[in-house]
Design a protein around this motif. Sequence first.
Motif, PDB file in Angstrom:
ATOM      1  N   ASN A  25       0.824  -1.206   0.000  1.00 52.14           N
ATOM      2  CA  ASN A  25       0.000   0.000   0.000  1.00 52.14           C
ATOM      3  C   ASN A  25       0.856   1.253   0.000  1.00 52.14           C
ATOM      4  O   ASN A  25       1.826   1.355   0.762  1.00 52.14           O
TER       5      ASN A  25
ATOM      6  N   VAL B   3      -7.111   4.003  -5.112  1.00 53.49           N
ATOM      7  CA  VAL B   3      -7.734   2.879  -4.423  1.00 53.49           C
ATOM      8  C   VAL B   3      -8.913   3.378  -3.588  1.00 53.49           C
ATOM      9  O   VAL B   3      -8.795   4.363  -2.845  1.00 53.49           O
ATOM     10  N   ASP B   4     -10.042   2.697  -3.720  1.00 54.62           N
ATOM     11  CA  ASP B   4     -11.271   3.065  -3.007  1.00 54.62           C
ATOM     12  C   ASP B   4     -11.682   4.505  -3.286  1.00 54.62           C
ATOM     13  O   ASP B   4     -12.283   5.174  -2.431  1.00 54.62           O
ATOM     14  N   GLY B   5     -11.330   4.991  -4.491  1.00 56.30           N
ATOM     15  CA  GLY B   5     -11.704   6.344  -4.868  1.00 56.30           C
ATOM     16  C   GLY B   5     -10.884   7.432  -4.220  1.00 56.30           C
ATOM     17  O   GLY B   5     -11.184   8.623  -4.370  1.00 56.30           O
ATOM     18  N   ASN B   6      -9.821   7.043  -3.497  1.00 58.68           N
ATOM     19  CA  ASN B   6      -8.962   8.011  -2.815  1.00 58.68           C
ATOM     20  C   ASN B   6      -7.768   8.343  -3.701  1.00 58.68           C
ATOM     21  O   ASN B   6      -6.928   7.473  -3.958  1.00 58.68           O
TER      22      ASN B   6
ATOM     23  N   ARG C 151      -4.183   7.383  -2.516  1.00 59.72           N
ATOM     24  CA  ARG C 151      -3.824   5.999  -2.236  1.00 59.72           C
ATOM     25  C   ARG C 151      -3.610   5.205  -3.523  1.00 59.72           C
ATOM     26  O   ARG C 151      -4.293   5.419  -4.526  1.00 59.72           O
TER      27      ARG C 151
END
Length: 335
Positions: A152, A181-184, A187
């Motif tokens: 990550n 990742v996850d819309g962030n 990230r």
Amino acid sequence: MRRIAILFVLLALSVSPGSSAIAQSIVVDPPTYDFGDMMQEETRTFTATIRNDGGGLLIISDVVPDCGCTIPEMKVKEILPGESAPLEIQFNSKNFTGTVIKAIKIHSNDPMSSVANLVLTANIHSLLDITPDRRVAFLRSLQGESESQVVNFTAMEGHDLEIKADRTMQQFFQVEARNHVDGNPSRAELVVTRPADMEPGNHHDIVRVETNVKGMPTVDLDINAQVFSPIEVMPRRVSFRFQPQFQVNLRLKPFHDQDAFKILSVTTDLSELTIGKTITIPNGAYAIPITGSPIGADDPRAIHTKGRIQGSITIKTDLKAMPEIIVPVTYMVRM
């Protein structure tokens, strides 16, 4: 009169050249220095002062850092009494995070303190938070099974992050970069996959990840894998070298204790080897004794191969995941 003579001798000794009272004395100023808050891969410099508070000539014989991140340079190595010389220090924060303490040892001819220390500290902030920390390890992996691990990446202070990686340097592993990742947008993750067909043994590789982070355009990740076959064979290869007589026990053990197996046959293409009776040992394991002796130097095989004899031992099992095991065998004939 005698008392006066003794006092004179004591006075002479107290001021003799060998006395520590007038010998050279090293002082590091300051003895500690804090670089304060730094970012990773940042370089800063600092100049300390090495002073001679004694009466003799101070000679600096060596300046040794405890880390390659610190580069000291001292051009003047001989310091007269009462004088000083600069010690220039370059420190790179590299990939450290948090509080870092490093030391530089200064070796001199000071009779009271032959090694003086300069302690450096810094509080290092990461440009990227990487979890796990730049290392991926596949421990006790089974051949025939594929595994994946995720690394990550998080940009500090909410900056947008983009990473890119297409392949590892040795191409032992497969990698896939995923951004947002996850819309962030801060990230990203790198998926590292160990292929199912990786050969048994220890494997090491590196993947270079490109980023859009200023000051950290690339990040290198170490990847290691320890791969075992469904049936562990020790040794995996047999080398008798120049031994006049051959003797070895091949040991076979299932990777998983519940995967019991039977040995159906053991053969070899080297007629000089004798395969003994298979021995059953605890935990579902087997031992196969191998004995023999080398062929002569006048043997056509030895002449043809210039004394380098190669062959194999083939073991048939009833385990579907590993029905055949081939153990290479080599030895040398003195020609």
